[in-house]
Design a protein around this motif. Structure first.
Motif, PDB file in Angstrom:
ATOM      1  N   GLU A 241       0.846  -1.193   0.000  1.00 23.21           N
ATOM      2  CA  GLU A 241       0.000   0.000   0.000  1.00 23.21           C
ATOM      3  C   GLU A 241       0.888   1.251   0.000  1.00 23.21           C
ATOM      4  N   THR A 242       0.610   2.151  -0.936  1.00 20.10           N
ATOM      5  CA  THR A 242       1.381   3.393  -0.971  1.00 20.10           C
ATOM      6  C   THR A 242       0.678   4.398  -0.066  1.00 20.10           C
ATOM      7  N   GLY A 245       1.671  10.939  -0.234  1.00 18.42           N
ATOM      8  CA  GLY A 245       2.993  11.568  -0.302  1.00 18.42           C
ATOM      9  C   GLY A 245       3.285  12.510   0.859  1.00 18.42           C
ATOM     10  N   GLU A 346       6.519  -2.779   2.246  1.00 18.77           N
ATOM     11  CA  GLU A 346       5.829  -1.538   2.625  1.00 18.77           C
ATOM     12  C   GLU A 346       6.684  -0.626   3.511  1.00 18.77           C
ATOM     13  N   LEU A 349       8.149   2.522   2.169  1.00 16.36           N
ATOM     14  CA  LEU A 349       7.128   3.457   1.672  1.00 16.36           C
ATOM     15  C   LEU A 349       6.631   4.420   2.759  1.00 16.36           C
TER      16      LEU A 349
END
Ligand code: ATP
Ligand code: MG
Length: 580
Positions: A241-242, A245, A346, A349
């Motif tokens: 899962e990103t 930002g 993950e 990230l």
């Protein structure tokens, strides 16, 4: 078959030792008895079901080109040493010595021994492909034998091995078995799913499991709500899962007195656990490793073990962790640690993560993996859960539990290489034989069928594997008219090839009805006063409870029709594929 002459000891009470319904019913219906933990006797009715399942398995193996043989249970250690599995199997293997002090084991599986047999007698491409199988006891000293036949230490397996010239041939053999297995479980009346699986200690790459859906099952599966993707949870691919930002902020030491868990610290910081990195220390064979995973995820130890390629994997004890980190578990983290660090996909990230500070009562926040600590490797190491994205399409994953009743594997050349099993090809060159192996837990399948087919009164056997298709119950064995009518119908049924049981015991009708429901015969025929006075018998279906009166002269024809109808619902899915 007459109940008065058979050993059919039914129980009214629920045996305390049996936790799940199928285990209780196996005991209550007089199908099995326990000898020792994970070791059982099959009583006559249990044996009949076992034979039914075995015969279905046999027919489907033969239909798709298999040939039956029988390999020894007692196997010499040397073969297992050649494949290196004497060590791998560990405590699960039952080992023994003969009078000359030579090592043997009771076969937990038979890849080694069958490869050895092939090696002696197959040397040309003209002899391949071969599909060879057996149905036999297997021995595994399971850590937690439980649930009756589900996880036994002595159990019955059908194991088939395929031998091909090349990987194309292997794929063909594998496809055949895939179909044969689908037929077997369909014919046994089971609701199952075929899922992608991990190939574990057996080795090789491609593998599928046939999982019978049941809430008591030990296997977790996930499947897509949109496409046909389905996988054992152990091998399901996780999509990272990103997170939205963010820019990396300045690392900060924070006071977290006595707050050890992700949950506690998350509450204090009012932060979602997905912004935490958990640090888990493992011992992989002799190497210590630190595994990093997002705070809201769980490590999938099967993936981890496969990734590391280790034989043994266990978590380090808290003293050992404390000596590496100079802090107690709960406050440990990756910063400044110089053992090997592997992170789940993950972890990199998260721009600003919370980790233990390697100092009691402290954590760091705004930690960034690129800037603040080293990662030696990144891999997919986590368990997948319900609601996550499907790795094959845009759908979502659903999860279910089930019983692994069968598994098929593409082994490749693992065993032929270890045991040097070769053939000479069309051009006179030596090549390794390419193998596959395919197992069905026959005894586990029997019990899985009960787990899926029962009600409050007892078992409801799918007719294909029922211990008898029909039970005939004379209400009173003191009434000569009833006894004669029951005997006559019993005789005619036998002549017509119907598998019939006569409950001729001098018991109250209620007892016989209860036993009939408990043991679960698909059709019950009752001979009573009405038979003598009006010439009719009652025929009742176990699964629906539907009952109808039929003239006694028409009883056999009516039963034949019912049996046919029930059997038709469970015919095979796939027809013969080019078997001579
Ligand atoms: P599990 O993961 O349940 O331990 P496995 O992966 O070790 O099973 P395999 O080596 O693939 O099992 O064996 C083939 C089949 O044999 C399994 O699909 C299962 O139906 C059956 N089986 C395995 N172990 C047992 C056992 N202890 N008792 C009964 N059946 C078993
Ligand atoms: Mg398995």
């Amino acid at each position: 078959m007459k109940v008065s002459q058979m050993l059919l000891p039914t129980l009214r009470e629920v045996p305390a030792e049996a936790e799940i319904i199928s285990h209780q019913l196996l005991l209550r219906a007089g199908l099995i008895r326990k000898s020792a933990s994970g070791i059982y006797t099959y009583l006559p009715m249990g044996m009949r079901v076992l034979h039914k399942v075995m015969n279905i398995v046999r027919e489907e193996m033969d239909r798709f080109g298999g040939y039956e043989m029988l390999l020894p249970i007692v196997q010499p250690a040397e073969l297992w040493k050649e494949s290196n599995r004497w060590a791998v199997y560990g405590e699960e293997m039952f080992r023994l010595k003969d009078r000359h002090d030579r090592d043997f084991c009771l076969g937990p599986t038979h890849e080694e021994i069958i490869t050895e047999v092939l090696k002696g007698d197959v040397n040309s491409y003209k002899q391949l492909p071969l599909l060879l199988y057996q149905i036999q006891n297997k021995y595994r000293d399971e850590k937690r034998p439980r649930f009756g036949l589900m996880r036994g230490r002595e159990f019955i397996m059908k194991d088939l091995y395929s031998f091909d010239k090349d990987f194309e041939g292997l794929q063909e053999s594998y496809d055949r078995m895939y179909k044969a297995y689908s037929n077997v479980f369909k014919r046994c009346g089971l609701n199952f799913r075929i899922v992608e699986a991990d190939s574990g200690a057996i080795g090789g790459n491609t593998s599928h499991e046939f999982v019978v859906l049941a809430s008591s099952g030990e296997a977790g599966v996930v499947y897509c709500d949109d496409c046909d993707y389905a996988s054992n949870i152990e091998s399901a691919e996780a999509i990272p899962e990103t997170l939205a930002g963010e820019t990396a902020l300045k690392k900060e030491l924070i006071d977290t007195p006595n707050l050890r868990s992700v949950k506690e610290v998350a509450e204090l910081l009012k932060l979602n656990p997905k912004y935490f990195i958990k640090s888990l220390f493992y011992k992989a064979d002799d190497e210590e490793v630190l595994v990093l995973i997002r705070g809201d995820r769980e490590v999938n130890e099967i993936k981890l073990q496969n990734y590391l390629g280790c034989l043994e994997l266990e978590m380090l004890d808290s003293d050992k962790v404390a000596s590496i980190c100079q802090a107690d578990v709960g406050f440990v983290g990756p910063i400044g640690i110089d053992i090997k660090i592997i992170a789940d996909k993950e972890v990199p990230l998260i721009a600003n993560a919370v980790v233990g500070a390697n100092k009691n009562d402290y954590h760091y926040k705004n930690v960034n993996s690129e800037r603040d600590f080293k990662i030696d490797a990144v891999a997919d190491l986590r368990l997948v859960g319900e609601g996550e994205p499907c790795p094959k399409c845009t759908g979502r994953l659903e999860s279910a539990r089930g019983i692994e009743a069968g598994q098929i594997f593409q082994l490749g050349t693992k065993y032929s290489d270890a045991l040097n099993a070769k053939y000479t090809d069309e051009n006179g060159n030596e090549q390794l034989i390419v193998m596959g192996c395919y197992g069905i837990g026959v005894s586990r399948t029997l019990q899985a069928a009960i787990e899926q087919n029962h009600d409050a009164e007892g078992i409801i056997w799918p007719i294909t594997i029922a211990p008898a298709q029909v039970v005939i119950i004379p209400v009173s064995t003191k009434d000569l008219g009833q006894v004669t009518a029951a005997n006559d119908i019993y005789g005619f049924c036998k002549e017509a090839g119907i598998e019939v049981l006569l409950d001729d015991r001098d018991e109250r009708a209620g007892v016989k009805f209860k036993d009939a429901d408990l043991v679960g015969y698909p059709i019950r025929l009752t001979v009573g006063k009405k038979t003598v006075n009006e010439g009719t018998v009652d025929i009742r279906l176990r699964h629906s409870g539907e009952e109808q009166a039929v003239a006694k002269e028409e009883a056999v024809a009516a039963i034949e029709k019912l049996v046919d109808n029930l059997l038709q619902g469970q015919g095979p899915e796939f027809v013969d594929i080019n078997k001579p």
